[in-house]
Design a protein around this motif. Sequence first.
Motif, PDB file in Angstrom:
ATOM      1  N   THR A   1       6.971  26.419   0.764  1.00  0.00           N
ATOM      2  CA  THR A   1       7.437  27.746   0.364  1.00  0.00           C
ATOM      3  C   THR A   1       6.780  28.859   1.161  1.00  0.00           C
ATOM      4  OG1 THR A   1       5.757  27.784  -1.382  1.00  0.00           O
ATOM      5  CG2 THR A   1       7.960  26.987  -1.982  1.00  0.00           C
ATOM      6  N   PHE A   2       5.686  28.545   1.856  1.00  0.00           N
ATOM      7  CA  PHE A   2       4.969  29.548   2.649  1.00  0.00           C
ATOM      8  C   PHE A   2       4.300  28.826   3.808  1.00  0.00           C
ATOM      9  CE2 PHE A   2       1.039  31.828   3.669  1.00  0.00           C
ATOM     10  CZ  PHE A   2       1.537  33.096   3.928  1.00  0.00           C
ATOM     11  N   LEU A   3       4.400  29.400   4.981  1.00  0.00           N
ATOM     12  CA  LEU A   3       3.790  28.802   6.170  1.00  0.00           C
ATOM     13  C   LEU A   3       3.179  29.921   6.998  1.00  0.00           C
ATOM     14  CD1 LEU A   3       3.562  26.104   7.831  1.00  0.00           C
ATOM     15  CD2 LEU A   3       5.614  26.853   9.020  1.00  0.00           C
ATOM     16  N   ASP A   4       1.847  29.920   7.130  1.00  0.00           N
ATOM     17  CA  ASP A   4       1.214  30.971   7.930  1.00  0.00           C
ATOM     18  C   ASP A   4       0.806  30.420   9.293  1.00  0.00           C
ATOM     19  OD1 ASP A   4      -1.186  29.607   7.586  1.00  0.00           O
ATOM     20  OD2 ASP A   4      -2.272  31.317   6.771  1.00  0.00           O
ATOM     21  N   ALA A   5       0.056  31.204  10.042  1.00  0.00           N
ATOM     22  CA  ALA A   5      -0.300  30.840  11.413  1.00  0.00           C
ATOM     23  C   ALA A   5      -1.095  29.542  11.486  1.00  0.00           C
ATOM     24  CB  ALA A   5      -1.089  31.972  12.060  1.00  0.00           C
ATOM     25  N   ALA A   6      -1.932  29.276  10.498  1.00  0.00           N
ATOM     26  CA  ALA A   6      -2.710  28.029  10.507  1.00  0.00           C
ATOM     27  C   ALA A   6      -1.783  26.817  10.392  1.00  0.00           C
ATOM     28  CB  ALA A   6      -3.728  28.037   9.369  1.00  0.00           C
ATOM     29  N   GLY A   7      -0.779  26.918   9.545  1.00  0.00           N
ATOM     30  CA  GLY A   7       0.189  25.829   9.410  1.00  0.00           C
ATOM     31  C   GLY A   7       1.037  25.667  10.650  1.00  0.00           C
ATOM     32  N   VAL A   8       1.458  26.769  11.232  1.00  0.00           N
ATOM     33  CA  VAL A   8       2.234  26.719  12.479  1.00  0.00           C
ATOM     34  C   VAL A   8       1.392  26.078  13.580  1.00  0.00           C
ATOM     35  CG1 VAL A   8       3.291  28.125  14.287  1.00  0.00           C
ATOM     36  CG2 VAL A   8       3.705  28.680  11.894  1.00  0.00           C
TER      37      VAL A   8
ATOM     38  N   ASP B   1      -1.438  27.353   4.251  1.00  0.00           N
ATOM     39  CA  ASP B   1      -2.174  28.500   4.790  1.00  0.00           C
ATOM     40  C   ASP B   1      -3.473  27.999   5.411  1.00  0.00           C
ATOM     41  OD1 ASP B   1      -3.749  27.892   2.595  1.00  0.00           O
ATOM     42  OD2 ASP B   1      -3.233  29.709   1.482  1.00  0.00           O
ATOM     43  N   ALA B   2      -4.397  28.894   5.714  1.00  0.00           N
ATOM     44  CA  ALA B   2      -5.652  28.512   6.376  1.00  0.00           C
ATOM     45  C   ALA B   2      -6.465  27.533   5.536  1.00  0.00           C
ATOM     46  CB  ALA B   2      -6.484  29.759   6.678  1.00  0.00           C
ATOM     47  N   ARG B   3      -6.378  27.644   4.235  1.00  0.00           N
ATOM     48  CA  ARG B   3      -7.140  26.755   3.360  1.00  0.00           C
ATOM     49  C   ARG B   3      -6.512  25.367   3.255  1.00  0.00           C
ATOM     50  NH1 ARG B   3      -7.847  28.146  -2.874  1.00  0.00           N
ATOM     51  NH2 ARG B   3      -5.599  28.093  -2.590  1.00  0.00           N
ATOM     52  N   THR B   4      -5.190  25.276   3.336  1.00  0.00           N
ATOM     53  CA  THR B   4      -4.516  23.997   3.136  1.00  0.00           C
ATOM     54  C   THR B   4      -4.051  23.333   4.428  1.00  0.00           C
ATOM     55  OG1 THR B   4      -2.400  25.109   2.769  1.00  0.00           O
ATOM     56  CG2 THR B   4      -3.744  24.648   0.823  1.00  0.00           C
TER      57      THR B   4
ATOM     58  N   VAL C   1      11.419  27.698   7.004  1.00  0.00           N
ATOM     59  CA  VAL C   1      10.320  27.163   7.816  1.00  0.00           C
ATOM     60  C   VAL C   1      10.744  27.074   9.265  1.00  0.00           C
ATOM     61  CG1 VAL C   1       8.928  25.101   8.246  1.00  0.00           C
ATOM     62  CG2 VAL C   1       9.193  25.951   5.921  1.00  0.00           C
ATOM     63  N   ARG C   2      11.971  26.644   9.503  1.00  0.00           N
ATOM     64  CA  ARG C   2      12.481  26.549  10.880  1.00  0.00           C
ATOM     65  C   ARG C   2      12.496  27.921  11.539  1.00  0.00           C
ATOM     66  NH1 ARG C   2      16.067  22.906  13.529  1.00  0.00           N
ATOM     67  NH2 ARG C   2      16.073  23.566  15.678  1.00  0.00           N
ATOM     68  N   ARG C   3      12.844  28.934  10.763  1.00  0.00           N
ATOM     69  CA  ARG C   3      12.869  30.300  11.296  1.00  0.00           C
ATOM     70  C   ARG C   3      11.463  30.758  11.692  1.00  0.00           C
ATOM     71  NH1 ARG C   3      15.894  35.155  11.221  1.00  0.00           N
ATOM     72  NH2 ARG C   3      14.638  36.963  10.692  1.00  0.00           N
ATOM     73  N   VAL C   4      10.469  30.473  10.843  1.00  0.00           N
ATOM     74  CA  VAL C   4       9.089  30.835  11.162  1.00  0.00           C
ATOM     75  C   VAL C   4       8.645  30.125  12.435  1.00  0.00           C
ATOM     76  CG1 VAL C   4       6.686  30.618  10.399  1.00  0.00           C
ATOM     77  CG2 VAL C   4       8.426  31.390   8.797  1.00  0.00           C
ATOM     78  N   LEU C   5       8.961  28.831  12.548  1.00  0.00           N
ATOM     79  CA  LEU C   5       8.579  28.082  13.752  1.00  0.00           C
ATOM     80  C   LEU C   5       9.265  28.654  14.992  1.00  0.00           C
ATOM     81  CD1 LEU C   5       8.638  24.447  12.348  1.00  0.00           C
ATOM     82  CD2 LEU C   5       6.638  25.861  12.835  1.00  0.00           C
ATOM     83  N   ASP C   6      10.547  29.001  14.869  1.00  0.00           N
ATOM     84  CA  ASP C   6      11.268  29.596  15.997  1.00  0.00           C
ATOM     85  C   ASP C   6      10.657  30.938  16.401  1.00  0.00           C
ATOM     86  OD1 ASP C   6      13.028  27.491  16.214  1.00  0.00           O
ATOM     87  OD2 ASP C   6      14.650  28.487  15.120  1.00  0.00           O
ATOM     88  N   LEU C   7      10.349  31.777  15.406  1.00  0.00           N
ATOM     89  CA  LEU C   7       9.765  33.087  15.699  1.00  0.00           C
ATOM     90  C   LEU C   7       8.392  32.971  16.353  1.00  0.00           C
ATOM     91  CD1 LEU C   7      10.748  35.059  12.484  1.00  0.00           C
ATOM     92  CD2 LEU C   7      11.642  35.407  14.794  1.00  0.00           C
TER      93      LEU C   7
END
Length: 126
Positions: free
Chosen positions: A57-64, A25-28, A90-96
């Motif tokens: 297990t979780f990927l937000d906009a900062a990680g993307v 996330d934004a912190r990590t 994770v692949r789905r989040v990156l694709d989206l």
Amino acid sequence: MSATNTLITVRLVGERTLVVRGEVDARTAPVLALGIEHLRAFTPAPMLPEVDLRGVTFLDAAGVSVIARELNSDEDGFTPPLMLRTSRNVRRVLDLCGVRAPERFASDTTCARAPFRTTPRRRHTR
């Protein structure tokens, strides 16, 4: 390398693999960026650096954002291209999010079991 008091563990495995586990996330996300920077610096020339995100297990906009920036940072011709191993989630989040670089995803993209199904189950009738 391991981040303390965060929700992420980043460690270098061998000469060319960075394994990431937990929530990005934004912190990590800066920890992920620093890990990738170290990976690129220490990967021998003929090998491609690889980031294993299968434990994320979780990927937000900062990680993307970190991943997208790193995938595009090799356009100067001097930085080695980055390869990713991801779970389906994770692949789905990156694709989206529009991070599409199929040639950068390693062929082993399997994961344990996705928490959601993308296709409906068939009903078996006798």
